[in-house]
Design a protein around this motif. Structure first.
Motif, mmCIF file in Angstrom:
data_model
loop_
_atom_site.group_PDB
_atom_site.id
_atom_site.type_symbol
_atom_site.label_atom_id
_atom_site.label_comp_id
_atom_site.label_asym_id
_atom_site.label_seq_id
_atom_site.Cartn_x
_atom_site.Cartn_y
_atom_site.Cartn_z
ATOM 1 N N SER A 287 0.835 -1.209 0.000
ATOM 2 C CA SER A 287 0.000 0.000 0.000
ATOM 3 C C SER A 287 0.871 1.261 0.000
ATOM 4 C CB SER A 287 -0.930 -0.003 1.211
ATOM 5 O OG SER A 287 -0.195 -0.060 2.423
ATOM 6 N N ASP A 288 2.019 1.215 0.674
ATOM 7 C CA ASP A 288 2.921 2.366 0.684
ATOM 8 C C ASP A 288 3.545 2.590 -0.689
ATOM 9 O OD1 ASP A 288 2.321 2.588 3.327
ATOM 10 O OD2 ASP A 288 4.300 2.040 4.086
ATOM 11 N N LEU A 289 3.846 1.500 -1.393
ATOM 12 C CA LEU A 289 4.393 1.640 -2.748
ATOM 13 C C LEU A 289 3.341 2.223 -3.688
ATOM 14 C CD1 LEU A 289 6.520 1.260 -4.919
ATOM 15 C CD2 LEU A 289 5.784 -1.128 -5.141
ATOM 16 N N VAL A 290 2.112 1.755 -3.575
ATOM 17 C CA VAL A 290 1.028 2.304 -4.405
ATOM 18 C C VAL A 290 0.902 3.807 -4.168
ATOM 19 C CG1 VAL A 290 -1.460 2.303 -4.806
ATOM 20 C CG2 VAL A 290 -0.236 0.133 -4.556
ATOM 21 N N LEU A 293 3.773 5.750 -5.794
ATOM 22 C CA LEU A 293 3.616 5.876 -7.239
ATOM 23 C C LEU A 293 2.515 6.885 -7.583
ATOM 24 C CD1 LEU A 293 3.919 2.102 -8.208
ATOM 25 C CD2 LEU A 293 5.592 3.895 -8.709
ATOM 26 N N ASN A 294 1.387 6.778 -6.913
ATOM 27 C CA ASN A 294 0.276 7.685 -7.208
ATOM 28 C C ASN A 294 0.606 9.136 -6.849
ATOM 29 O OD1 ASN A 294 -1.500 5.756 -8.251
ATOM 30 N ND2 ASN A 294 -2.248 5.188 -6.222
ATOM 31 N N ASN A 295 1.377 9.317 -5.790
ATOM 32 C CA ASN A 295 1.719 10.670 -5.340
ATOM 33 C C ASN A 295 3.014 11.201 -5.947
ATOM 34 O OD1 ASN A 295 -0.552 10.558 -3.665
ATOM 35 N ND2 ASN A 295 0.624 9.754 -1.924
ATOM 36 N N LYS A 296 3.606 10.388 -6.841
ATOM 37 C CA LYS A 296 4.873 10.764 -7.495
ATOM 38 C C LYS A 296 6.000 11.002 -6.488
ATOM 39 C CE LYS A 296 2.842 12.633 -11.735
ATOM 40 N NZ LYS A 296 1.548 11.983 -11.532
ATOM 41 N N THR A 297 5.938 10.283 -5.385
ATOM 42 C CA THR A 297 7.041 10.319 -4.427
ATOM 43 C C THR A 297 8.302 9.755 -5.063
ATOM 44 O OG1 THR A 297 5.471 10.013 -2.619
ATOM 45 C CG2 THR A 297 7.798 9.593 -2.124
ATOM 46 N N ILE A 298 8.125 8.713 -5.899
ATOM 47 C CA ILE A 298 9.205 8.166 -6.714
ATOM 48 C C ILE A 298 8.744 8.177 -8.164
ATOM 49 C CG2 ILE A 298 10.116 6.752 -4.842
ATOM 50 C CD1 ILE A 298 8.757 4.318 -6.095
ATOM 51 N N ALA A 299 9.700 8.033 -9.083
ATOM 52 C CA ALA A 299 9.363 8.150 -10.505
ATOM 53 C C ALA A 299 8.669 6.925 -11.065
ATOM 54 C CB ALA A 299 10.640 8.433 -11.307
ATOM 55 N N GLY A 300 8.928 5.766 -10.477
ATOM 56 C CA GLY A 300 8.328 4.551 -11.005
ATOM 57 C C GLY A 300 8.899 3.334 -10.324
ATOM 58 N N ALA A 320 -1.552 1.385 -10.895
ATOM 59 C CA ALA A 320 -0.557 2.365 -10.447
ATOM 60 C C ALA A 320 0.254 2.870 -11.641
ATOM 61 C CB ALA A 320 0.371 1.733 -9.413
ATOM 62 N N PRO A 321 0.576 4.161 -11.669
ATOM 63 C CA PRO A 321 1.300 4.729 -12.813
ATOM 64 C C PRO A 321 2.788 4.365 -12.785
ATOM 65 C CG PRO A 321 0.984 6.412 -11.141
ATOM 66 C CD PRO A 321 0.237 5.196 -10.660
ATOM 67 N N ASN A 322 3.386 4.372 -13.980
ATOM 68 C CA ASN A 322 4.831 4.171 -14.126
ATOM 69 C C ASN A 322 5.305 2.898 -13.435
ATOM 70 O OD1 ASN A 322 4.840 6.654 -15.462
ATOM 71 N ND2 ASN A 322 5.334 7.782 -13.596
ATOM 72 N N LEU A 323 4.576 1.827 -13.686
ATOM 73 C CA LEU A 323 4.888 0.555 -13.045
ATOM 74 C C LEU A 323 4.963 -0.559 -14.075
ATOM 75 C CD1 LEU A 323 5.195 -1.197 -10.457
ATOM 76 C CD2 LEU A 323 2.708 -1.472 -10.494
ATOM 77 N N ILE A 324 6.007 -1.376 -13.955
ATOM 78 C CA ILE A 324 6.155 -2.583 -14.765
ATOM 79 C C ILE A 324 5.980 -3.787 -13.847
ATOM 80 C CG2 ILE A 324 7.740 -3.990 -16.144
ATOM 81 C CD1 ILE A 324 9.088 -1.391 -17.023
ATOM 82 N N LEU A 325 5.106 -4.700 -14.240
ATOM 83 C CA LEU A 325 4.864 -5.917 -13.469
ATOM 84 C C LEU A 325 5.183 -7.142 -14.313
ATOM 85 C CD1 LEU A 325 1.439 -5.220 -11.693
ATOM 86 C CD2 LEU A 325 3.643 -5.554 -10.571
ATOM 87 N N THR A 326 5.978 -8.052 -13.785
ATOM 88 C CA THR A 326 6.149 -9.375 -14.388
ATOM 89 C C THR A 326 5.789 -10.406 -13.326
ATOM 90 O OG1 THR A 326 8.525 -9.403 -13.826
ATOM 91 C CG2 THR A 326 7.910 -8.633 -16.032
ATOM 92 N N PRO A 327 5.211 -11.549 -13.727
ATOM 93 C CA PRO A 327 4.627 -12.498 -12.758
ATOM 94 C C PRO A 327 5.621 -13.498 -12.168
ATOM 95 C CG PRO A 327 4.097 -13.184 -14.974
ATOM 96 C CD PRO A 327 4.850 -11.897 -15.114
#
Length: 367
Positions: A287-290, A293-300, A320-327
């Motif tokens: 939840s903190d990472l989400v 990302l949403n608040n642009k605390t980090i770039a991605g 979530a923006p600027n996020l890459i997910l692999t399974p």
């Protein structure tokens, strides 16, 4: 290959179901290639050691049992989940391919667990492992080079905005350029590797080759390879994170690392920095990472692991923006299971002879 949604026994079948003839040419080659660590003392000096007579094998076909028998002719290999396994569980000396409380409870004679993955947190957390001083060996370092390539792929994808361009292509959209500051270079940037072990060292080596400055943290001390400019202890993580352009988590999941990447940590990072996790999802407060990302605390961010896993439909991470997910596929490749097979066979020979074992897990540390 890395096990994901398969149960442990089935995973062992996938990894070890190939003929041992497909293993790399020799154990010596595997040991040298992956810099596998040998125990300081012979296994015969461990209290309770005895030459194994029966080994429980998770998910393996009978053909593989015959091939393992060639490496240890005096050992009886028994397939897990069979009536024979249930009848003989009390006299089992070792287990290949899985580790669970029920098996250890019934198998009071078990002295050795050979895992076929690097992650062992679910195994070493079982009380019986410490209480009975059970030896645990794993596949540490074997997948390091493959996972490191996945990290570099994620790094370049984030730096060049592929997380934006690839979805746009799928939608038939032409995006002339990214927002200002979104497209970056990696040459001259700083990568912080959290957990400078086997995987972390492989990541650092490749990042350095791309012209990046590499810093790292590790619990065991400040020593590191020449291509790492600075190695700090774990308490230096916030300071090093504030200086990094890319933060890569390669640390094992332990009580100390669980939830270590939280709101306070992301708040220390540069707003232009990226977070990459290929280790364990439980190290991150999702939840903190989400929020970061949403608040642009980090770039991605780029994640190969999540908490929960698999990531359920509708979870906030999906949007979530600027996020890459692999399974959880960072260890997948075209290399097959030769190295893993060589380690299993070599450790089987060594254990039977009472020699020094390879890739022994420090149960106290959890990896």
């Amino acid at each position: 290959m890395k096990c994901r949604w398969l149960v442990a026994a089935a995973c062992a079948s996938v990894l070890l179901g190939t003929s041992l003839e497909a293993a790399e040419s020799s154990a010596a080659n595997v040991i040298e290639r992956y810099d596998l660590q040998e125990a300081d003392t012979p296994v015969k000096e461990r209290k309770g050691w005895r030459k194994p007579k029966r080994i429980l094998v998770g998910g393996m076909a009978s053909r593989l049992g015959a091939e393992l028998k060639a490496a240890a002719p005096d050992v009886e290999f028994i397939a897990a989940g069979t009536p024979e396994a249930k009848a003989k569980i009390a006299s089992i000396d070792a287990v290949f391919g899985f580790c669970d409380a029920d098996t250890l409870s019934a198998g009071k004679s078990i002295q050795w667990i050979q895992m076929v993955t690097a992650g062992v947190e679910n195994c070493v957390s079982l009380p019986a492992i410490k209480e009975r001083n059970i030896l645990v060996t794993n596949m540490q370092r074997i997948a390091g080079p493959i996972i490191a390539e996945h990290v570099i792929a994620m790094t370049m994808a984030l730096a060049r905005g592929l997380d934006v361009y690839i979805p746009a292509q799928a939608q038939g959209q032409w995006i002339p350029r990214l927002p200002p500051g979104r497209a970056t270079t990696v040459d001259g940037k700083t990568m912080l590797v959290v957990g400078l072990g086997g995987i972390g060292s492989e990541v650092a080596k490749r990042a350095h080759a791309l012209g990046m400055k590499v810093t790292a943290t590790r619990n065991s001390g400040r020593s590191g390879p020449d291509f790492v400019s600075y190695v700090g202890l774990s308490d230096e993580l916030p300071k090093l994170a504030a200086e990094a352009d890319f933060v890569v988590n390669t640390a094992p999941l332990t009580p100390q690392t669980k939830g270590m990447f939280n709101a306070a940590f992301f708040g220390k990072m540069k707003p232009t920095a990226y977070f990459i996790n290929i280790a364990r999802g439980g190290s991150v407060v999702t939840s903190d990472l989400v929020d970061a990302l949403n608040n642009k605390t980090i770039a991605g961010a780029a994640l190969d692991v999540t908490d929960p896993e698999p990531l359920p439909a509708g979870h906030p991470l999906w949007k979530a923006p600027n996020l890459i997910l692999t399974p959880h596929v960072s260890a997948d490749s075209d290399l097959g299971s030769g190295a893993q097979l060589a380690v299993v066979r070599e450790n089987l020979k060594r254990y039977s002879a009472g020699d020094k074992m390879l890739s022994v897990v420090d149960v106290t540390r959890g990896y």
